[in-house]
Design a protein around this motif. Structure first.
Motif, PDB file in Angstrom:
ATOM      1  N   ALA A 175      -2.311   6.231   7.183  1.00  0.00           N
ATOM      2  CA  ALA A 175      -1.051   6.818   7.629  1.00  0.00           C
ATOM      3  C   ALA A 175       0.006   7.114   6.207  1.00  0.00           C
ATOM      4  CB  ALA A 175      -0.242   5.904   8.498  1.00  0.00           C
ATOM      5  N   SER A 176       0.188   6.016   5.497  1.00  0.00           N
ATOM      6  CA  SER A 176       1.016   6.463   4.330  1.00  0.00           C
ATOM      7  C   SER A 176       0.169   7.430   3.446  1.00  0.00           C
ATOM      8  CB  SER A 176       1.086   5.120   3.765  1.00  0.00           C
ATOM      9  OG  SER A 176       1.892   4.345   4.406  1.00  0.00           O
ATOM     10  N   PHE A 177      -1.014   7.376   3.559  1.00  0.00           N
ATOM     11  CA  PHE A 177      -1.614   8.271   2.456  1.00  0.00           C
ATOM     12  C   PHE A 177      -1.306   9.825   3.045  1.00  0.00           C
ATOM     13  CE2 PHE A 177      -5.289  11.126   1.773  1.00  0.00           C
ATOM     14  CZ  PHE A 177      -5.106  11.161   0.225  1.00  0.00           C
ATOM     15  N   LEU A 178      -1.760   9.944   4.200  1.00  0.00           N
ATOM     16  CA  LEU A 178      -1.467  11.515   4.951  1.00  0.00           C
ATOM     17  C   LEU A 178       0.042  11.862   4.648  1.00  0.00           C
ATOM     18  CD1 LEU A 178      -3.772  10.887   8.174  1.00  0.00           C
ATOM     19  CD2 LEU A 178      -4.593  11.754   6.023  1.00  0.00           C
ATOM     20  N   ASP A 179       0.804  10.820   5.020  1.00  0.00           N
ATOM     21  CA  ASP A 179       2.271  11.453   4.851  1.00  0.00           C
ATOM     22  C   ASP A 179       2.076  11.865   3.390  1.00  0.00           C
ATOM     23  OD1 ASP A 179       2.860  10.875   7.368  1.00  0.00           O
ATOM     24  OD2 ASP A 179       3.812   9.169   7.091  1.00  0.00           O
ATOM     25  N   ALA A 180       1.943  11.047   2.291  1.00  0.00           N
ATOM     26  CA  ALA A 180       1.978  11.584   0.888  1.00  0.00           C
ATOM     27  C   ALA A 180       1.334  12.649   0.577  1.00  0.00           C
ATOM     28  CB  ALA A 180       1.491  10.251   0.001  1.00  0.00           C
ATOM     29  N   ASP A 232       0.927  -1.191  -0.138  1.00  0.00           N
ATOM     30  CA  ASP A 232      -0.013   0.173   0.036  1.00  0.00           C
ATOM     31  C   ASP A 232       0.747   1.314   0.131  1.00  0.00           C
ATOM     32  OD1 ASP A 232      -2.655  -1.051  -0.258  1.00  0.00           O
ATOM     33  OD2 ASP A 232      -2.462  -1.498   2.114  1.00  0.00           O
ATOM     34  N   HIS A 233       2.084   1.178   0.173  1.00  0.00           N
ATOM     35  CA  HIS A 233       2.979   2.284   0.116  1.00  0.00           C
ATOM     36  C   HIS A 233       2.939   3.133  -1.465  1.00  0.00           C
ATOM     37  CE1 HIS A 233       6.666   4.774   0.561  1.00  0.00           C
ATOM     38  NE2 HIS A 233       6.825   4.255  -0.807  1.00  0.00           N
ATOM     39  N   PHE A 234       2.761   2.049  -2.130  1.00  0.00           N
ATOM     40  CA  PHE A 234       2.733   2.440  -3.661  1.00  0.00           C
ATOM     41  C   PHE A 234       1.342   3.045  -3.798  1.00  0.00           C
ATOM     42  CE2 PHE A 234       5.709  -0.902  -3.661  1.00  0.00           C
ATOM     43  CZ  PHE A 234       6.850  -0.025  -4.149  1.00  0.00           C
ATOM     44  N   GLN A 235       0.296   2.430  -3.530  1.00  0.00           N
ATOM     45  CA  GLN A 235      -1.111   2.968  -3.731  1.00  0.00           C
ATOM     46  C   GLN A 235      -1.265   4.294  -2.942  1.00  0.00           C
ATOM     47  OE1 GLN A 235      -5.802   1.473  -3.169  1.00  0.00           O
ATOM     48  NE2 GLN A 235      -4.232   0.288  -2.182  1.00  0.00           N
ATOM     49  N   ALA A 236      -0.888   4.521  -1.497  1.00  0.00           N
ATOM     50  CA  ALA A 236      -0.989   5.546  -0.949  1.00  0.00           C
ATOM     51  C   ALA A 236      -0.354   6.815  -1.639  1.00  0.00           C
ATOM     52  CB  ALA A 236      -0.492   5.462   0.521  1.00  0.00           C
ATOM     53  N   ASP A 237       0.710   6.710  -2.049  1.00  0.00           N
ATOM     54  CA  ASP A 237       1.508   7.567  -2.841  1.00  0.00           C
ATOM     55  C   ASP A 237       0.756   8.079  -4.177  1.00  0.00           C
ATOM     56  OD1 ASP A 237       3.883   9.465  -3.295  1.00  0.00           O
ATOM     57  OD2 ASP A 237       4.220   8.164  -5.101  1.00  0.00           O
ATOM     58  N   GLY A 264       1.027  18.938  -0.468  1.00  0.00           N
ATOM     59  CA  GLY A 264       0.276  20.300   0.192  1.00  0.00           C
ATOM     60  C   GLY A 264      -1.147  20.109   0.108  1.00  0.00           C
ATOM     61  N   ILE A 265      -1.636  18.839   0.592  1.00  0.00           N
ATOM     62  CA  ILE A 265      -3.270  18.722   0.636  1.00  0.00           C
ATOM     63  C   ILE A 265      -3.658  18.805   2.173  1.00  0.00           C
ATOM     64  CG2 ILE A 265      -4.967  17.051   0.389  1.00  0.00           C
ATOM     65  CD1 ILE A 265      -3.350  15.761  -2.125  1.00  0.00           C
ATOM     66  N   CYS A 266      -4.277  19.567   2.473  1.00  0.00           N
ATOM     67  CA  CYS A 266      -4.829  19.575   3.879  1.00  0.00           C
ATOM     68  C   CYS A 266      -6.173  18.563   4.316  1.00  0.00           C
ATOM     69  CB  CYS A 266      -5.350  21.022   4.120  1.00  0.00           C
ATOM     70  SG  CYS A 266      -3.819  22.316   4.065  1.00  0.00           S
ATOM     71  N   VAL A 267      -6.171  18.175   5.476  1.00  0.00           N
ATOM     72  CA  VAL A 267      -7.091  17.111   6.110  1.00  0.00           C
ATOM     73  C   VAL A 267      -7.988  17.755   6.827  1.00  0.00           C
ATOM     74  CG1 VAL A 267      -7.464  14.851   6.610  1.00  0.00           C
ATOM     75  CG2 VAL A 267      -5.696  15.333   5.169  1.00  0.00           C
ATOM     76  N   GLU A 268      -9.386  17.990   6.675  1.00  0.00           N
ATOM     77  CA  GLU A 268     -10.007  18.245   7.751  1.00  0.00           C
ATOM     78  C   GLU A 268     -10.471  17.417   9.053  1.00  0.00           C
ATOM     79  OE1 GLU A 268     -14.663  20.180   7.919  1.00  0.00           O
ATOM     80  OE2 GLU A 268     -13.996  19.364   5.958  1.00  0.00           O
ATOM     81  N   TYR A 269     -10.655  16.058   8.455  1.00  0.00           N
ATOM     82  CA  TYR A 269     -10.532  15.109   9.577  1.00  0.00           C
ATOM     83  C   TYR A 269     -10.115  13.871   9.006  1.00  0.00           C
ATOM     84  CZ  TYR A 269     -14.570  13.820   6.450  1.00  0.00           C
ATOM     85  OH  TYR A 269     -15.251  13.416   5.246  1.00  0.00           O
TER      86      TYR A 269
END
Length: 293
Positions: free
Chosen positions: A147-152, A113-118, A157-162
């Motif tokens: 967790a991998s997606f949020l890091d990517a 999933d490291h690749f999918q998240a990126d 420069g993407i902000c996460v509301e929740y």
């Protein structure tokens, strides 16, 4: 699985001089059931794995294929790993399983999933969506994947509301809370790193009340699931699917299964009735042969 093993056993090139025996278990997507089977396999409690001719060491497990999900795969690997039994999964994608210090005997035929998240983060950025919400399964798959997606996403420069987790067996009050967070949020894009069972429960809850349209971004586990099409507000959901191909000989293998052989196996019966949209019974045998043939 049966088709693949028969293809190997009938080949003169793949494993010449070797016949594979097998025993197939249904874990029912349950970690306890998987652990029970793992202990059985590691202790060679099953007396017969293959009843064909010239099969030696029938009670000795040489390798395990599975599990499908990440959490059961992790549990199984921790049990059979110390016995140096190789484990190959076709669908467990948690990046954590790539850690060879923890899971030295685990292998897979699907990317981490490291690749999918990126890729999901780049997909969101491609469309210019910089304010999103995130939901995930409360499991190794969902938590590690998100967790991998949020890091990517942060790097893009993407902000996460929740960012909120849930599980299909949580109390309904928790599912309602997740649904309310989505309804009341200002983010118009929702990234869901979930299993099909979890997202189905959430979508059912969301469908009970009208809410502003959302753009859904899905992980590979559910985004191509045709069952999600019944939720109209999911129309237009995007994500990455697993590449598919035609397996030579599989169709003929399935069509050549006799009704008597199918009815003797609960797994084959379930597959048959789902694939051909029918009920298998004695009175329907002729009807089934007529339609398939």
């Amino acid at each position: 699985m049966i088709f693949a093993i028969e293809e190997i056993n009938n080949s003169t090139e793949l494993l010449p001089g070797i016949k594979l025996g097998y025993h197939i278990y249904d874990s029912c997507a349950s970690v306890p059931a998987t652990v029970h089977v793992a202990f059985q396999l590691s202790n060679a409690l099953d007396p017969v794995f293959y009843t064909g001719n010239n099969c030696s060491q029938s009670g000795m497990v040489m390798a395990v294929v599975g599990e499908s999900a990440s959490s059961p795969s992790i549990s199984m690997s921790r049990i059979i790993g110390p016995f140096n039994i190789p484990q190959v999964s076709h669908f467990a994608t948690c990046a954590c399983l790539s850690d060879k210090q923890q899971y030295p005997n685990f292998f897979r035929t699907i990317p981490s999933d490291h690749f999918q998240a990126d890729a999901l983060a780049k997909l969101v950025k491609h469309f210019g969506w910089t304010w999103i919400g995130a939901v995930r399964s409360d499991s190794d798959y969902g938590n590690n994947g998100m967790a991998s997606f949020l890091d990517a996403a942060h790097r893009e420069g993407i902000c996460v509301e929740y960012s909120i987790s849930f599980d299909w067996n949580h109390p309904r009050s928790w599912i309602q809370r997740v649904a309310d967070v989505i309804r009341r949020s200002t983010a118009m894009v929702v990234v869901a790193f979930t299993s099909p069972g979890d997202i189905r429960i959430l979508l059912k809850e969301l469908s009970l009340e009208p809410f502003p349209p959302r753009q859904w971004i899905g992980s590979e586990a559910w985004v191509t699931d045709p069952d999600m099409l019944r939720f109209s507000f999911c129309a237009g959901a995007i994500g990455f699917g697993i590449q598919k191909s035609v397996i030579p000989g599989l169709r003929d293998f399935l069509l050549d299964l006799s009704p008597s052989k199918v009815s003797a196996s609960p797994v084959l019966t379930e597959f048959w009735e789902d694939a051909f949209n029918c009920r298998l019974g004695k009175s329907e045998t002729v009807w089934l042969i007529f339609n398939i043939g």
